[in-house]
Design a protein around this motif. Sequence first.
Motif, short mmCIF file in Angstrom:
data_model
loop_
_atom_site.label_atom_id
_atom_site.label_comp_id
_atom_site.label_asym_id
_atom_site.label_seq_id
_atom_site.Cartn_x
_atom_site.Cartn_y
_atom_site.Cartn_z
N LEU A 197 40.24 53.17 34.53
CA LEU A 197 41.48 53.79 34.98
C LEU A 197 42.68 53.26 34.19
CD1 LEU A 197 41.13 53.90 38.88
CD2 LEU A 197 41.45 55.85 37.34
N GLU A 198 42.66 51.97 33.89
CA GLU A 198 43.77 51.40 33.13
C GLU A 198 43.89 52.04 31.76
OE1 GLU A 198 45.37 47.08 31.44
OE2 GLU A 198 43.64 47.16 32.78
N ASP A 199 42.76 52.23 31.08
CA ASP A 199 42.78 52.90 29.78
C ASP A 199 43.36 54.30 29.89
OD1 ASP A 199 41.66 50.67 28.60
OD2 ASP A 199 39.61 51.47 28.65
N ARG A 200 42.98 54.98 30.95
CA ARG A 200 43.45 56.35 31.17
C ARG A 200 44.95 56.36 31.46
NH1 ARG A 200 40.09 60.53 34.97
NH2 ARG A 200 41.17 62.45 34.33
N LEU A 201 45.42 55.44 32.28
CA LEU A 201 46.84 55.34 32.59
C LEU A 201 47.65 55.10 31.32
CD1 LEU A 201 46.85 53.08 35.80
CD2 LEU A 201 47.12 55.56 35.68
N ASN A 202 47.16 54.23 30.47
CA ASN A 202 47.87 53.93 29.23
C ASN A 202 47.95 55.14 28.32
OD1 ASN A 202 48.54 51.25 29.79
ND2 ASN A 202 46.62 50.46 28.99
N ARG A 203 46.88 55.91 28.22
CA ARG A 203 46.90 57.11 27.38
C ARG A 203 47.89 58.13 27.93
NH1 ARG A 203 41.29 56.40 27.57
NH2 ARG A 203 41.08 58.19 29.00
#
Length: 231
Positions: free
Chosen positions: A85-91
Amino acid sequence: MIDGVIFDKDGTLFDFRASWGAWAAQLVEVLASETGISAGELGAAIGFDPAARRFDPDSIVIAGTPTEIARDLAAALPGFAAEGLEDRLNRMAEGAPMLPAVDLAAVLGALRARGLRIGLATNDNEEAARAHLAAHGITHLFDYIAGYDSGHGPKPGPGMCAAFARQQGLDPARVAMVGDSRHDLEAGRRAGMRAVAVLTGIAGADELAPHADVVLPDIGHLGGWIDGLRA
């Protein structure tokens, strides 16, 4: 006197509600469509009402890092890993449309014309921060840019602020940390800096005043305050 200024990003350079309300609404709507969990329930996990596009005063989105936002979202999403989820939030954050709180090029340019060094310390990730600054053509106005993942730790820790002063050769007592949340002001204080609050975020003057040297409507008033110190 003031020789340098380090800014928070969201709620300080950019209007928080206008910029991040749209991002949060899109986030919970996309996750709701994928999981069947209501957007309202997902919004509640991060302190956001998607129907009203309104943040709770203590929303994790206001001053938290993507790691913390992902952690709270993951708790409402069985089977979802916080790291993914963190990777997705950053993108998603990199492409979030930011609405400036003031004419940033004019305000920052005027501060640089006074001979001040300019920095940025955000609990967003550094790549997203650079993308937001580049989208408005103001990256060149900053001598220093740091996010929660730049190696200095997140706010309210003093690491990002202290690194700015150290790298620019500034006495922290002659630097102002400018932000819209207690996290920002506490980070500046802990680094030995002046603390300047602005009201372009979620927190009001009553909440911020006890932690600040001054409360300004927005960063457009910062130059006048600095000039007053030098008089």
